[in-house]
Design an enzyme around this catalytic site. Structure first.
Site, PDB file in Angstrom:
ATOM      1  N   TRP A  30       0.758  -1.312   0.027  1.00 42.75           N
ATOM      2  CA  TRP A  30      -0.161   0.165   0.150  1.00 42.75           C
ATOM      3  C   TRP A  30       0.911   1.495  -0.187  1.00 42.75           C
ATOM      4  O   TRP A  30       0.410   2.354  -0.003  1.00 42.75           O
ATOM      5  CB  TRP A  30      -0.985   0.042   1.271  1.00 42.75           C
ATOM      6  CG  TRP A  30      -0.236  -0.428   2.572  1.00 42.75           C
ATOM      7  CD1 TRP A  30       0.336   0.536   3.381  1.00 42.75           C
ATOM      8  CD2 TRP A  30      -0.232  -1.859   3.185  1.00 42.75           C
ATOM      9  NE1 TRP A  30       0.778  -0.570   4.244  1.00 42.75           N
ATOM     10  CE2 TRP A  30       0.065  -1.687   4.219  1.00 42.75           C
ATOM     11  CE3 TRP A  30      -0.951  -2.957   2.777  1.00 42.75           C
ATOM     12  CZ2 TRP A  30       0.437  -2.798   5.176  1.00 42.75           C
ATOM     13  CZ3 TRP A  30      -0.751  -4.335   3.547  1.00 42.75           C
ATOM     14  CH2 TRP A  30      -0.122  -3.868   4.883  1.00 42.75           C
ATOM     15  N   ARG A  31       2.109   1.012   0.141  1.00 41.35           N
ATOM     16  CA  ARG A  31       3.196   2.125   0.131  1.00 41.35           C
ATOM     17  C   ARG A  31       3.258   2.545  -1.455  1.00 41.35           C
ATOM     18  O   ARG A  31       3.993   3.546  -1.731  1.00 41.35           O
ATOM     19  CB  ARG A  31       4.332   1.880   0.725  1.00 41.35           C
ATOM     20  CG  ARG A  31       4.055   1.650   2.254  1.00 41.35           C
ATOM     21  CD  ARG A  31       5.255   2.399   3.188  1.00 41.35           C
ATOM     22  NE  ARG A  31       4.921   2.199   4.443  1.00 41.35           N
ATOM     23  CZ  ARG A  31       5.504   1.832   5.385  1.00 41.35           C
ATOM     24  NH1 ARG A  31       6.478   0.886   5.112  1.00 41.35           N
ATOM     25  NH2 ARG A  31       4.941   1.813   6.785  1.00 41.35           N
ATOM     26  N   GLU A  43      -5.953   0.473   5.524  1.00 41.02           N
ATOM     27  CA  GLU A  43      -5.968   1.146   6.787  1.00 41.02           C
ATOM     28  C   GLU A  43      -7.070   0.471   7.704  1.00 41.02           C
ATOM     29  O   GLU A  43      -6.929   0.168   8.734  1.00 41.02           O
ATOM     30  CB  GLU A  43      -6.482   2.609   6.715  1.00 41.02           C
ATOM     31  CG  GLU A  43      -5.047   3.679   6.054  1.00 41.02           C
ATOM     32  CD  GLU A  43      -4.000   3.567   6.859  1.00 41.02           C
ATOM     33  OE1 GLU A  43      -3.802   2.922   8.158  1.00 41.02           O
ATOM     34  OE2 GLU A  43      -2.773   3.586   6.300  1.00 41.02           O
ATOM     35  N   THR A  49      -5.567  -5.748  12.676  1.00 42.43           N
ATOM     36  CA  THR A  49      -4.560  -6.834  12.630  1.00 42.43           C
ATOM     37  C   THR A  49      -2.973  -6.370  12.252  1.00 42.43           C
ATOM     38  O   THR A  49      -3.033  -5.132  11.911  1.00 42.43           O
ATOM     39  CB  THR A  49      -4.790  -8.020  11.618  1.00 42.43           C
ATOM     40  OG1 THR A  49      -3.991  -8.879  12.092  1.00 42.43           O
ATOM     41  CG2 THR A  49      -4.575  -7.739  10.229  1.00 42.43           C
ATOM     42  N   GLY A  87     -12.234 -10.986  12.821  1.00 46.62           N
ATOM     43  CA  GLY A  87     -12.975 -10.618  14.197  1.00 46.62           C
ATOM     44  C   GLY A  87     -13.757  -9.379  14.044  1.00 46.62           C
ATOM     45  O   GLY A  87     -13.396  -8.447  12.899  1.00 46.62           O
ATOM     46  N   TYR A 126      -8.134   9.460  12.022  1.00 45.65           N
ATOM     47  CA  TYR A 126      -6.780   8.851  11.375  1.00 45.65           C
ATOM     48  C   TYR A 126      -6.881   8.421   9.952  1.00 45.65           C
ATOM     49  O   TYR A 126      -6.027   8.776   9.226  1.00 45.65           O
ATOM     50  CB  TYR A 126      -6.228   7.747  12.453  1.00 45.65           C
ATOM     51  CG  TYR A 126      -5.630   7.049  11.671  1.00 45.65           C
ATOM     52  CD1 TYR A 126      -4.004   7.396  11.473  1.00 45.65           C
ATOM     53  CD2 TYR A 126      -5.819   5.807  11.068  1.00 45.65           C
ATOM     54  CE1 TYR A 126      -3.201   6.513  10.868  1.00 45.65           C
ATOM     55  CE2 TYR A 126      -4.866   4.805  10.570  1.00 45.65           C
ATOM     56  CZ  TYR A 126      -3.521   5.208  10.366  1.00 45.65           C
ATOM     57  OH  TYR A 126      -2.882   4.711   9.720  1.00 45.65           O
ATOM     58  N   ASP A 144      -1.688   7.962  14.959  1.00 41.71           N
ATOM     59  CA  ASP A 144      -2.243   6.567  15.633  1.00 41.71           C
ATOM     60  C   ASP A 144      -1.518   6.252  16.959  1.00 41.71           C
ATOM     61  O   ASP A 144      -0.523   7.248  17.085  1.00 41.71           O
ATOM     62  CB  ASP A 144      -1.936   5.609  14.589  1.00 41.71           C
ATOM     63  CG  ASP A 144      -0.650   5.468  14.325  1.00 41.71           C
ATOM     64  OD1 ASP A 144       0.228   6.138  14.646  1.00 41.71           O
ATOM     65  OD2 ASP A 144      -0.346   4.455  13.367  1.00 41.71           O
ATOM     66  N   CYS A 198      10.913   3.653  17.903  1.00 40.66           N
ATOM     67  CA  CYS A 198      10.595   3.971  19.086  1.00 40.66           C
ATOM     68  C   CYS A 198       9.407   3.115  19.776  1.00 40.66           C
ATOM     69  O   CYS A 198       8.086   3.532  19.770  1.00 40.66           O
ATOM     70  CB  CYS A 198      10.026   5.448  19.036  1.00 40.66           C
ATOM     71  SG  CYS A 198       9.780   6.185  20.569  1.00 40.66           S
ATOM     72  N   CYS A 205      16.547   3.449  21.666  1.00 41.73           N
ATOM     73  CA  CYS A 205      17.099   4.651  21.903  1.00 41.73           C
ATOM     74  C   CYS A 205      18.472   4.954  21.644  1.00 41.73           C
ATOM     75  O   CYS A 205      19.272   5.794  21.109  1.00 41.73           O
ATOM     76  CB  CYS A 205      16.951   5.215  23.561  1.00 41.73           C
ATOM     77  SG  CYS A 205      15.276   4.996  23.870  1.00 41.73           S
TER      78      CYS A 205
HETATM   79 FE1  SF4 Z   1      12.161   6.909  21.046  1.00 39.98          FE
HETATM   80 FE2  SF4 Z   1      14.185   6.545  22.424  1.00 39.98          FE
HETATM   81 FE3  SF4 Z   1      14.468   7.739  20.115  1.00 39.98          FE
HETATM   82 FE4  SF4 Z   1      13.255   8.957  22.552  1.00 39.98          FE
HETATM   83  S1  SF4 Z   1      15.250   8.381  21.915  1.00 39.98           S
HETATM   84  S2  SF4 Z   1      12.433   9.014  20.074  1.00 39.98           S
HETATM   85  S3  SF4 Z   1      12.309   7.164  23.296  1.00 39.98           S
HETATM   86  S4  SF4 Z   1      13.509   5.625  20.606  1.00 39.98           S
END
Ligand code: SF4
Length: 364
Positions: A30-31, A43, A49, A87, A126, A144, A198, A205
């Site tokens: 879909w991209r 979407e 799912t 479902g 959304y 989202d 993230c 991080c």
């Molecule tokens: Fe997310 Fe960690 Fe990056 Fe902050 S540092 S945006 S918490 S992955």
């Protein structure tokens, strides 16, 4: 919270998120389309799912119902059969009803703005933003769960993200950051960033291009964001405060980041999301603050527990009389002991001074 100051003080993450996306994105079918029917199908299925299973259903629907006319002309049984296994069958019924409406009212042509798209059954903020930005370049941010998490962490938003006040802050930030020349890529990028980088548990991080600007990371509170209303996620944090005294002066630190202690004074600290042995704390301190002399404690540190709305702070205050001053960081300064009680301090630091401090307590 001063919303605009907070958003404005953060460097826009747009370029970094888009360049991360270009290197890390998954190739999802879909991209590669700007067909609103295909994007809408993807979407609706993905609300139900995960991507892997969603792919199978996406291909199945397009094979059985290649156009919105085919879906509208199908019987409800055929649609429900194709949906089987996902479902929540009211979504399938909404899908069918919407296909019929697009054919009957719009002659098979999807509306092109998020406002008009929202008139369709089952199409909320959304989905409307996704279709309008991906297919028609409308400069409308998508919000989202993935996007919510990224923004809530970047800005360390203390408002519950699932309440209108928290959502308004997140949308305001996204409106600042979205690239109106190419809203589709920004929206795709920040969603994918939340899905792969993230993540809810164990965000990556260490290898994050936004780490230097991420408030939650700086505060060591990534697991606390986004804040959810109703359910209070209390996390434990261990703070080892160094109360350094040198010839009538004490080293203090002002909290500069957002949070409930913003602007208040305390002492330099080593913060951790797990309990640390005292040897480990002292070693960590010596390395971080370039202290060369071995450190010996003269008295047992003071331990206090302090409950905040979302955190249980296990604080340890380590009082030390030092033979020379260490260099103060930007948010720190050496002050005369007698000036200490002119500073605003948190309830935790106040409790420590009033009830437990060996050195500062003697000032009165
Ligand atoms: Fe997310 Fe960690 Fe990056 Fe902050 S540092 S945006 S918490 S992955």
């Amino acid at each position: 919270m001063n919303l605009w100051a907070n958003i404005a003080s953060l460097m826009s993450p747009t370029a970094a998120v888009i360049s991360w996306y270009q290197c890390n994105k998954r190739d999802l079918p879909w991209r590669f389309t700007r067909d609103p029917y295909s994007v809408w199908l993807s979407e609706v299925i993905l609300q139900q799912t995960r991507v892997n299973q969603g792919l199978e259903y996406y291909h199945r629907f397009l094979e059985l119902f290649p156009t919105v006319f085919d879906l509208a002309a199908a019987s409800e049984d055929e649609v429900l059969k194709a949906w089987q296994g996902l479902g929540y069958y009211s979504r399938a019924r909404n899908l069918h009803a919407t296909a019929k409406k697009v054919v009957e009212i719009y002659e098979g042509v999807f509306p092109t703005t998020s406002t008009d798209l929202k008139q369709l059954k089952g199409v909320g903020d959304y989905t409307a933003a996704a279709i309008a930005s991906f297919c028609f370049d409308e400069c409308e941010p998508v919000l989202d769960g993935n996007v919510q998490r990224v923004v809530a962490r970047l800005l360390a938003i203390e408002e519950p993200a699932d309440k209108p006040s928290g959502k308004a802050i997140i949308m305001a930030a996204l409106r600042e950051w979205i690239d109106c020349k190419n809203p589709a890529i920004f929206n795709q990028a920040i969603m994918e960033f939340g899905a792969l980088q993230c993540t809810p548990q164990n965000p990556r991080c260490e290898v994050c291009p936004l780490q230097a600007d991420c408030r939650a990371f700086a505060l060591k509170r990534t697991s606390e964001f986004p804040i959810k209303s109703g359910k209070v996620n209390v996390t434990d944090v261990w703070m080892y405060y160094f109360v350094l005294i040198h010839r009538g002066e004490v080293l203090v630190r002002q909290r500069v980041h957002s949070g409930i202690w913003k602007g208040l004074y305390d002492f330099p600290s080593i913060d951790s999301n797990k309990l640390m042995a005292m040897d480990e704390v002292l070693e960590h301190w010596c390395v971080e603050r370039k202290v060369n002399e071995p450190m010996a404690l003269r008295s047992a540190p003071t331990k206090l527990e302090h409950i905040l709305s979302h955190r249980r702070v296990h604080a340890t205050f380590i009082e030390l009389v030092v033979s020379k001053k260490i260099e103060a960081l930007e948010s720190e300064k050496w002050i005369q002991l007698e000036d200490f009680d002119t500073l605003g301090v948190s309830r935790l630091v106040d409790r420590y001074i009033q009830e437990h401090s060996q050195l500062l307590g003697r000032m009165e």
